[in-house]
Design a protein around this motif. Structure first.
Motif, mmCIF file in Angstrom:
data_model
loop_
_atom_site.group_PDB
_atom_site.id
_atom_site.type_symbol
_atom_site.label_atom_id
_atom_site.label_comp_id
_atom_site.label_asym_id
_atom_site.label_seq_id
_atom_site.Cartn_x
_atom_site.Cartn_y
_atom_site.Cartn_z
ATOM 1 N N SER A 1 0.648 -1.088 0.215
ATOM 2 C CA SER A 1 -0.135 -0.031 -0.262
ATOM 3 C C SER A 1 0.771 1.295 0.121
ATOM 4 C CB SER A 1 -0.705 -0.064 0.889
ATOM 5 O OG SER A 1 -0.371 -0.047 2.625
ATOM 6 N N SER A 2 2.051 1.539 0.642
ATOM 7 C CA SER A 2 2.594 2.382 0.432
ATOM 8 C C SER A 2 3.439 2.249 -0.229
ATOM 9 C CB SER A 2 4.266 1.947 2.279
ATOM 10 O OG SER A 2 4.460 0.786 1.378
ATOM 11 N N ASP A 3 3.751 1.715 -1.353
ATOM 12 C CA ASP A 3 4.470 1.405 -2.692
ATOM 13 C C ASP A 3 2.740 2.513 -3.820
ATOM 14 O OD1 ASP A 3 7.259 1.328 -2.508
ATOM 15 O OD2 ASP A 3 6.401 -1.002 -3.086
ATOM 16 N N LEU A 4 2.069 1.843 -4.163
ATOM 17 C CA LEU A 4 1.111 2.744 -4.596
ATOM 18 C C LEU A 4 0.882 3.980 -3.601
ATOM 19 C CD1 LEU A 4 -1.499 2.268 -6.394
ATOM 20 C CD2 LEU A 4 -3.104 1.622 -4.554
ATOM 21 N N ALA A 5 0.830 4.629 -2.961
ATOM 22 C CA ALA A 5 0.611 5.479 -2.401
ATOM 23 C C ALA A 5 2.007 6.818 -2.770
ATOM 24 C CB ALA A 5 0.703 5.859 -0.883
ATOM 25 N N LEU A 6 3.300 5.811 -2.794
ATOM 26 C CA LEU A 6 4.085 6.439 -3.491
ATOM 27 C C LEU A 6 4.069 7.037 -5.002
ATOM 28 C CD1 LEU A 6 7.320 7.779 -2.765
ATOM 29 C CD2 LEU A 6 8.147 5.504 -3.498
ATOM 30 N N ASP A 7 3.815 5.301 -5.895
ATOM 31 C CA ASP A 7 4.055 5.936 -7.164
ATOM 32 C C ASP A 7 2.254 7.161 -7.503
ATOM 33 O OD1 ASP A 7 5.142 3.935 -7.791
ATOM 34 O OD2 ASP A 7 3.636 2.860 -7.767
ATOM 35 N N LEU A 8 1.050 7.097 -7.334
ATOM 36 C CA LEU A 8 0.223 7.841 -7.358
ATOM 37 C C LEU A 8 1.170 9.286 -6.637
ATOM 38 C CD1 LEU A 8 -2.874 6.447 -5.811
ATOM 39 C CD2 LEU A 8 -2.209 6.625 -7.598
ATOM 40 N N VAL A 9 1.924 9.955 -5.463
ATOM 41 C CA VAL A 9 2.303 11.187 -5.432
ATOM 42 C C VAL A 9 3.364 11.340 -6.377
ATOM 43 C CG1 VAL A 9 3.606 12.229 -3.903
ATOM 44 C CG2 VAL A 9 1.890 10.874 -2.537
ATOM 45 N N LEU A 10 4.184 10.783 -7.009
ATOM 46 C CA LEU A 10 5.239 10.711 -8.589
ATOM 47 C C LEU A 10 4.133 10.900 -9.087
ATOM 48 C CD1 LEU A 10 7.648 7.148 -7.893
ATOM 49 C CD2 LEU A 10 8.259 9.973 -7.073
ATOM 50 N N ASN A 11 3.654 10.566 -9.623
ATOM 51 C CA ASN A 11 2.959 10.702 -10.902
ATOM 52 C C ASN A 11 2.690 12.399 -10.902
ATOM 53 O OD1 ASN A 11 2.675 8.590 -13.053
ATOM 54 N ND2 ASN A 11 2.121 7.195 -10.648
ATOM 55 N N GLU A 12 1.734 12.473 -9.571
ATOM 56 C CA GLU A 12 1.186 14.368 -9.748
ATOM 57 C C GLU A 12 2.463 15.085 -9.280
ATOM 58 O OE1 GLU A 12 -1.018 17.013 -6.468
ATOM 59 O OE2 GLU A 12 -0.675 14.617 -5.553
ATOM 60 N N ILE A 13 4.152 14.506 -9.228
ATOM 61 C CA ILE A 13 5.206 16.002 -9.033
ATOM 62 C C ILE A 13 5.604 15.868 -10.458
ATOM 63 C CG2 ILE A 13 7.345 15.791 -8.997
ATOM 64 C CD1 ILE A 13 6.614 14.779 -5.812
ATOM 65 N N VAL A 14 5.150 13.986 -11.404
ATOM 66 C CA VAL A 14 6.376 14.634 -12.911
ATOM 67 C C VAL A 14 4.969 15.448 -13.434
ATOM 68 C CG1 VAL A 14 4.954 12.436 -13.765
ATOM 69 C CG2 VAL A 14 7.759 13.469 -14.587
ATOM 70 N N GLU A 15 3.804 15.332 -13.400
ATOM 71 C CA GLU A 15 2.948 16.168 -13.755
ATOM 72 C C GLU A 15 3.177 17.443 -13.769
ATOM 73 O OE1 GLU A 15 -0.331 17.316 -16.946
ATOM 74 O OE2 GLU A 15 1.334 14.672 -16.188
ATOM 75 N N GLN A 16 3.422 18.205 -12.480
ATOM 76 C CA GLN A 16 3.646 19.307 -12.487
ATOM 77 C C GLN A 16 5.286 19.513 -13.413
ATOM 78 O OE1 GLN A 16 3.803 20.101 -8.224
ATOM 79 N NE2 GLN A 16 3.806 22.180 -8.419
ATOM 80 N N ALA A 17 6.490 18.948 -12.570
ATOM 81 C CA ALA A 17 7.338 19.177 -13.716
ATOM 82 C C ALA A 17 7.510 19.424 -14.843
ATOM 83 C CB ALA A 17 8.403 17.793 -13.215
ATOM 84 N N ASN A 137 8.758 12.410 0.527
ATOM 85 C CA ASN A 137 7.917 11.117 -0.144
ATOM 86 C C ASN A 137 8.474 10.025 -0.327
ATOM 87 O OD1 ASN A 137 4.992 12.150 -0.808
ATOM 88 N ND2 ASN A 137 5.915 13.437 -1.917
ATOM 89 N N VAL A 138 9.964 9.509 -0.510
ATOM 90 C CA VAL A 138 9.931 8.847 -0.429
ATOM 91 C C VAL A 138 10.326 7.714 1.295
ATOM 92 C CG1 VAL A 138 12.355 7.046 -0.785
ATOM 93 C CG2 VAL A 138 11.119 8.317 -2.903
ATOM 94 N N LYS A 139 10.754 9.325 1.627
ATOM 95 C CA LYS A 139 11.457 8.515 3.589
ATOM 96 C C LYS A 139 10.029 8.606 3.780
ATOM 97 C CE LYS A 139 15.506 11.519 3.803
ATOM 98 N NZ LYS A 139 15.544 12.794 4.557
ATOM 99 N N GLN A 140 9.078 9.138 3.568
ATOM 100 C CA GLN A 140 7.910 8.542 4.442
ATOM 101 C C GLN A 140 6.778 7.024 4.391
ATOM 102 O OE1 GLN A 140 4.549 11.847 3.362
ATOM 103 N NE2 GLN A 140 3.279 11.050 4.303
ATOM 104 N N ALA A 141 7.177 6.850 2.629
ATOM 105 C CA ALA A 141 7.286 5.769 2.136
ATOM 106 C C ALA A 141 7.560 4.439 2.904
ATOM 107 C CB ALA A 141 6.524 5.134 0.860
ATOM 108 N N GLU A 142 9.217 4.891 3.621
ATOM 109 C CA GLU A 142 9.687 3.579 3.370
ATOM 110 C C GLU A 142 10.157 3.318 4.921
ATOM 111 O OE1 GLU A 142 13.720 5.207 3.202
ATOM 112 O OE2 GLU A 142 13.707 4.706 1.399
#
Length: 418
Positions: A1-17, A137-142
């Motif tokens: 579940s933590s990896d899924l939440a991290l992927d969702l946040v990463l997709n939001e960040i890459v779209e903003q970039a 977000n990576v630290k929070q997922a770990e």
């Protein structure tokens, strides 16, 4: 579940970039099992997810080793990138920013553009701000993953052994052979009855469909038969009564003579016809036009093309006109343009000395995105590059009657040698 939440946040960040740098593609790679793997991407030119990043040589290797942002202003001239792959994806410039945690690089943030030298220090600064969000977000997922592991480890009791119940099984006495045969016979009989019922249902359904089609064919044939006095008389009666047959021929000749002596004027189908298949009372009548036969027997109904269709005796007599998108002048379209992507001059056309203007007809949707592009005039090589660039444009939505609506406009793209 933590990896899924991290992927969702990463997709939001890459779209903003991608939006912040006006890039055609952006991607994030993170370290996993000793290698860099693309975890999130946005845009048509972005790399596919799950592919490993080459950190031994090339632009990514320089970024990891130096822990600094690396630029590629022209993919055709920079030996650190694959020029052929970049041309296939339509990429001319690249920027890579390391995602560093202390002295260790744990990931990469990449942006790609079809324009040469598209990225400057301002874009790199924006990407570096986003790398901080990635690290947090990576630290929070770990941390979440570690807490879940501790909770699961605390619930396990290694010294506890579950006591299994002891069950004594007694063998059942063998049943007689006649009982087995009767059971098998009953099962086979039931299967046969079921198949027979299914076959009867299929035969009955096929017969019913044939009867319905035959009835429809008879009704259609009866409706198409003429109701004149001539068709009502059987052939045997005409043969048996030659005087009546001669009389009918004379009547036909008398009726046909005035028709052949004067041309037929176009007539209008009245709306009071007994058989009209329409629900619109305001439909316009169709016009019956005479053809080359002066007798008028082969007159053809020519209904206008449209969306609402009116039938009479099996023939189309009216079609309402179809709605068209709003037409906007080129000046109004230029004022509504909010995001413009410049086309790349085709290398073959540049070497051949081809230049000039390309006129495109553009269909813009209600959300302001370009839905369709059609070349009106211009060189084919230049038109291909112009269409690719204009499809990435964004317009301010057109408001009609208080609601966003699509519109059409003309765009002119000029190509000239520098």
């Amino acid at each position: 579940s933590s990896d899924l939440a991290l992927d969702l946040v990463l997709n939001e960040i890459v779209e903003q970039a991608r939006l912040t740098t006006s890039a055609s593609g952006a991607a994030i790679a993170l370290e996993r099992n000793g290698e860099m793997v693309w975890r999130a991407s946005s845009g048509e030119s972005a790399p596919e997810l799950g592919i490993s990043v080459d950190t031994i040589s090339g632009l990514a290797a320089d970024c990891v080793s130096t822990q600094r942002a690396q630029y590629c202003d022209n993919a055709d001239l920079d030996v650190r990138v694959d020029a052929g792959a970049c041309r296939l994806l339509g990429v001319r410039s690249i920027v890579l920013v390391p995602v560093s945690e202390g002295e260790r690089v744990i990931g990469l943030l990449e942006a790609l553009s079809p324009r040469a030298a598209a990225f400057s220090a301002r874009e790199v600064q924006s990407l570096q701000i986003l790398t901080r969000r990635i690290i947090e977000n990576v630290k929070q997922a770990e941390q979440v993953r570690a807490e879940s592991f501790d909770q699961l480890e605390g619930q396990i009791e290694p010294d506890h052994q579950a006591e299994l119940p002891v069950v004594n099984f007694k063998p059942e006495p063998d049943k007689p052979h006649w009982f087995k045969r009767d059971l098998l016979t009953g099962v086979l009989t039931g299967v046969v009855i079921l198949l027979a019922g299914l076959l009867g249902w299929m035969v009955g359904r096929a017969g019913w469909d044939m009867a319905v089609r035959s009835s429809d064919a008879q009704l259609t044939a009866s409706s198409m038969q003429p109701s004149t006095e001539e068709s009502a008389d059987p052939p045997a009666r005409e043969i048996a009564n030659p005087q009546k047959r001669e009389k009918k021929k004379a009547e036909k000749a008398a009726v046909a003579e005035p028709i052949n002596s004067a041309p037929i004027e176009p007539t209008t189908l009245e709306s009071s016809a007994p058989e009209t298949n329409t629900s619109n009372a305001s439909a316009k009548p169709a016009v019956v036009k005479p053809d080359s036969n002066p007798s008028g027997k082969n007159a053809v109904v020519e209904p206008p093309i449209g969306g609402l269709v009116v039938y009479e005796k099996g023939k189309v007599v009216y079609r309402s006109p179809l709605s068209k998108p709003n037409q906007v002048s080129a000046d109004v379209g230029d004022n509504a343009l909010v995001h413009r992507v410049e086309p790349e001059y085709p290398e073959q056309a540049r070497q051949s000395g081809i230049e000039g203007a390309v006129v495109l007809k553009v269909l813009v949707g209600a959300d302001g995105a370009v839905e369709n592009v059609h070349t009106v005039s211009g060189n084919a090589q230049l038109a291909s590059a112009a269409e690719y660039a204009v499809r990435q444009w964004r317009f301010r939505p057109l408001v009609a009657n208080g609601h966003p609506a699509e519109f059409e406009t003309h765009v002119t793209v000029n190509f000239a040698h520098p």
